[in-house]
Design a protein around this motif. Structure first.
Motif, short mmCIF file in Angstrom:
data_model
loop_
_atom_site.label_atom_id
_atom_site.label_comp_id
_atom_site.label_asym_id
_atom_site.label_seq_id
_atom_site.Cartn_x
_atom_site.Cartn_y
_atom_site.Cartn_z
N LEU A 284 26.26 12.60 -0.70
CA LEU A 284 25.82 13.61 -1.65
C LEU A 284 24.56 13.14 -2.38
N ASN A 285 23.60 14.04 -2.56
CA ASN A 285 22.41 13.72 -3.35
C ASN A 285 22.76 13.81 -4.84
N THR A 286 22.51 12.75 -5.59
CA THR A 286 22.77 12.77 -7.03
C THR A 286 21.51 12.34 -7.79
N PHE A 287 21.42 12.83 -9.04
CA PHE A 287 20.18 12.64 -9.80
C PHE A 287 20.50 12.32 -11.27
N SER A 288 19.81 11.32 -11.77
CA SER A 288 19.97 10.90 -13.17
C SER A 288 18.62 10.72 -13.83
N ILE A 289 18.65 10.80 -15.15
CA ILE A 289 17.47 10.47 -15.95
C ILE A 289 17.76 9.20 -16.74
N GLY A 290 16.80 8.29 -16.75
CA GLY A 290 16.89 7.10 -17.59
C GLY A 290 15.79 7.14 -18.63
N TYR A 291 16.00 6.43 -19.73
CA TYR A 291 15.04 6.45 -20.84
C TYR A 291 14.55 5.04 -21.11
N LYS A 292 13.37 4.73 -20.58
CA LYS A 292 12.82 3.37 -20.69
C LYS A 292 12.69 2.91 -22.13
N ASP A 293 12.23 3.82 -22.99
CA ASP A 293 11.89 3.45 -24.36
C ASP A 293 13.03 3.71 -25.35
N GLU A 294 14.14 4.25 -24.87
CA GLU A 294 15.26 4.59 -25.76
C GLU A 294 16.56 4.03 -25.18
N PRO A 295 16.74 2.71 -25.22
CA PRO A 295 17.93 2.10 -24.59
C PRO A 295 19.25 2.59 -25.17
N PHE A 296 19.25 3.04 -26.43
CA PHE A 296 20.49 3.53 -27.04
C PHE A 296 21.03 4.73 -26.27
N PHE A 297 20.13 5.54 -25.69
CA PHE A 297 20.55 6.76 -24.99
C PHE A 297 20.60 6.59 -23.47
N ASP A 298 20.15 5.46 -22.96
CA ASP A 298 20.07 5.28 -21.51
C ASP A 298 21.45 4.96 -20.94
N GLU A 299 21.91 5.83 -20.03
CA GLU A 299 23.24 5.66 -19.42
C GLU A 299 23.17 5.49 -17.92
N THR A 300 22.01 5.07 -17.42
CA THR A 300 21.84 4.95 -15.97
C THR A 300 22.73 3.87 -15.38
N ARG A 301 23.09 2.87 -16.17
CA ARG A 301 24.01 1.84 -15.66
C ARG A 301 25.31 2.47 -15.18
N TYR A 302 25.83 3.40 -15.97
CA TYR A 302 27.11 4.04 -15.63
C TYR A 302 26.92 5.01 -14.47
N ALA A 303 25.80 5.70 -14.44
CA ALA A 303 25.53 6.61 -13.33
C ALA A 303 25.43 5.83 -12.01
N ASN A 304 24.80 4.67 -12.06
CA ASN A 304 24.68 3.85 -10.85
C ASN A 304 26.04 3.36 -10.36
N LEU A 305 26.94 3.03 -11.29
CA LEU A 305 28.28 2.62 -10.90
C LEU A 305 29.00 3.73 -10.13
N VAL A 306 28.89 4.95 -10.64
CA VAL A 306 29.52 6.09 -9.98
C VAL A 306 28.88 6.34 -8.62
N ALA A 307 27.56 6.29 -8.57
CA ALA A 307 26.84 6.54 -7.32
C ALA A 307 27.26 5.53 -6.24
#
Length: 633
Positions: A284-307
């Protein structure tokens, strides 16, 4: 997924406006970039812009007319059970000339009229013109996933998917000042109202019929409120039933003749959708947004775990604050009614980049409203349950009032939440809901208006609108009434508006499995304790999929996302604020807002303790930008 518009004239004066049909249709080209066509007959006209999803051939083009030439349809959305409905129609002798769901809907309407609505599983706004009767029927889906605006006067009825199409007909642009005050409170305008007096939103689960001068509007669907009657024996059974319903919903939404994917934020909701979709789709194609300058809001670590767990073909769009700012004015230019949910910017960019890879995306929207996923739900639950936390919050109210508050850091955000909890604990159910749902108290919003604007924003009208929004909340009523009100107010007017407008700006169709009506009705059959307790929000969703999702997703705070508005307003946007949109002389000349009050907000913005003043100013900036582009003329 498409854009639709149309006109039904009552006389020759109204018929004159059909000359604007093609221009109105063209304004919707970003919703439907593939083809555009129009139909006229007598006093009626229908326009359609197509985003090809099912049956991408010309056989699926619209407006679509039946072989007899009597009925013509324009349709925005998808009917996910169209194959089953088609089989039923085939058995009745109906012949089909395409593989589109539009043709199925057309023939179903021909045979069952408004009764066809109850058989549809999907999201939609559509119109059918009957040339023999010279009648028009327009309808909107149960949950309000697809938009439909309309304008009715003594000469004509106009409708469209977006306000910019209504502008093409030359509608009067008289501001609705009660709507303006509501916008200043909510950052959006609750249906059925819009920013203009002469334009309304068709409510979810409603239809309008027109024949000659006779116009009727009717509610065809409301969510059954049968709390504590889930039809299963226990909590374990409810989890299993939710899992089954949601998987069926996801599976229905995987039908597509174009590339499909899913948004994956790293939160529970989108992760559940991805987990279920992965059962039926390899890579499945999945897509996330990460926030380089706002680590408090960046949840890409969790998205990558799911992916990784579900072996998806995952793409992360890592954005800097400069990337966000670069898209800000493109988003504002597309927004044709004041809408100030700042997270729309992230959805705008995610949709733009996702569209380069797929045409359809699944999302986890709706779960928070159905199953109690917001912090305000936890606050409401705590107040109802009582206890030490609530009493401490109330007792320390003077401290929360004195301390700095901000959404942009953990400590300031916690103080803000505790202050809101303390305020809410002193209110009854209706007033507490209103406090939790609004960004700005009514008195502050009204104070921001000029004296003439306050006169036009009649307090009796505002009170009537408030009463309608709060009508389902009873003194001592069930917690589910709070969620039901969210589903009527926040979900269609904020969340679904945001996703539809920002995704369709790029021709991306977003599907929302949590809002399948079977899931919604099951959710509102569940008792409170299945949804929230002292430890968990969205309890049943978390527990039903606990064994499938990465354990790291659990027991972590829900961050959401905040655009760095305060930084921008003090830097990049400062000139726009001081020398253009909120310039003292411009505000005074415009006459809508109180220049002294606007000046006070600007002074607070640049003070040592701005608190959340940027959230209020953002609403003003959005309105002013919109007014100069769309309303000033």
């Amino acid at each position: 997924m498409c854009g639709i518009t149309g006109i039904y004239a009552f006389n020759e004066v109204g018929r004159f406006f059909t000359i604007n049909l093609f221009a109105a249709n063209d304004t919707l080209s970003r919703r439907g970039p593939d083809t555009g066509n129009a139909f006229t007959h007598g006093y009626a006209g229908l326009g359609h812009r197509r985003l090809s999803i099912l049956d991408t051939s010309s056989g699926g083009n619209q407006p679509m007319t039946d072989p007899a030439g009597r009925y013509t349809i324009v349709f925005n959305g998808e009917i996910f059970n169209f194959q089953e409905l088609k089989q039923q129609l085939l058995q009745k002798g109906v012949a089909f000339h395409s593989t589109s769901d539009t043709e199925v809907l057309l023939h179903l309407y021909i045979r069952e009229g408004e009764g066809c609505l109850y058989k549809l599983n999907g999201f939609f706004a559509f119109a059918v013109y009957d040339a023999q009767e010279d009648s028009l029927f327009v309808a909107r889906d149960r949950m309000g996933i697809k938009p439909l605006l309309y304008s009715l006067d003594e000469d004509k009825f106009l409708f469209a998917s977006e306000m910019k199409a209504m502008f093409a007909y030359g509608i009067p642009r008289d501001l609705d000042y009660a709507s303006l005050q509501q916008f200043l409170q909510f950052n959006y305008i609750p249906a059925p109202h819009t920013i203009f007096q002469r334009v309304k939103k068709l409510l979810p689960g409603h239809f309008i019929k027109m024949k000659g001068l006779e116009v009727t509007q009717q509610c065809w669907y409301t969510i059954p409120q049968q709390y504590d009657r889930p039809g299963v024996s226990d909590y374990a059974g409810a989890q299993e039933r939710l899992s089954q319903l949601l998987e069926a919903s996801v599976k229905r939404r995987l039908i597509s003749d174009v590339p499909l994917g899913a948004f994956l934020s790293g939160g529970i909701d989108s992760s559940v959708i991805v987990a279920l979709a992965a059962r039926h789709t390899d890579h499945l194609n999945t897509f996330s947004i990460g926030y380089k300058d706002e680590p408090f809001f960046d949840e890409t670590r969790y998205a990558n775990l799911v992916a990784r767990k579900f072996k998806t073909n995952h793409t992360v769009f890592s954005l800097s604050n400069d990337d966000l700012y670069e898209h800000l004015f493109d988003m504002l230019d597309y927004t044709d009614e004041p809408f100030a949910d700042s997270s729309a910017l992230a959805v705008f960019i995610l949709s733009k980049r996702t569209r380069k890879k797929v045409t359809v995306a699944l999302s986890g929207d709706g779960a928070d409203e159905l199953f109690a996923g917001y912090n305000k739900h936890r606050g409401e639950y705590r107040i109802r349950e009582g206890g030490l936390t609530t009493e401490l919050a109330k007792g320390l109210a003077p401290l929360w009032n004195a301390l700095p508050k901000s959404r942009n850091n953990p400590l300031g955000n916690k103080v803000r939440q505790l202050q809101k909890l303390a305020e809410g604990a002193r209110l009854d159910e209706k007033d507490r809901y209103w406090r939790f749902a609004t960004f700005t108290p009514a008195s502050d919003a009204r104070q921001l208006l000029s004296e003439s604007s306050r006169t036009r924003a009649a307090e009796a009208e505002l009170a009537e609108r408030k009463a309608r929004i709060l009508q389902h909340l009873r003194q001592g009523g069930d917690f589910n009434e709070f969620l039901f009100t969210d589903v009527q107010l926040v979900l269609p007017n904020d969340m679904l508006t945001k996703v539809d407008l920002m995704s369709m700006a790029h021709g991306l169709e977003v599907r929302v499995p949590f809002l399948d009506y079977t899931v919604v009705e099951f959710a509102f059959s569940l008792p409170t304790e299945y949804k929230i307790d002292g430890r968990l929000k969205k309890k049943i969703v978390q527990d039903a999929f606990r064994s499938e999702l990465p354990k790291e997703l659990y027991n972590r705070p829900k961050h959401g996302f905040e655009v760095p508005l305060l930084k921008w307003m003090r830097n990049e946007l400062q000139s726009l604020i001081q020398n253009d949109l909120l310039k003292d002389s411009f505000v005074a000349e415009q006459g809508i807002f109180d220049p002294a009050e606007v000046r006070r907000l600007k002074e607070k913005l640049f003070s040592a303790n701005p608190e959340d003043v940027h959230a209020r100013l953002w609403g003003l900036i959005v309105f002013q930008y919109w007014w100069k582009k769309w309303a000033k003329s």
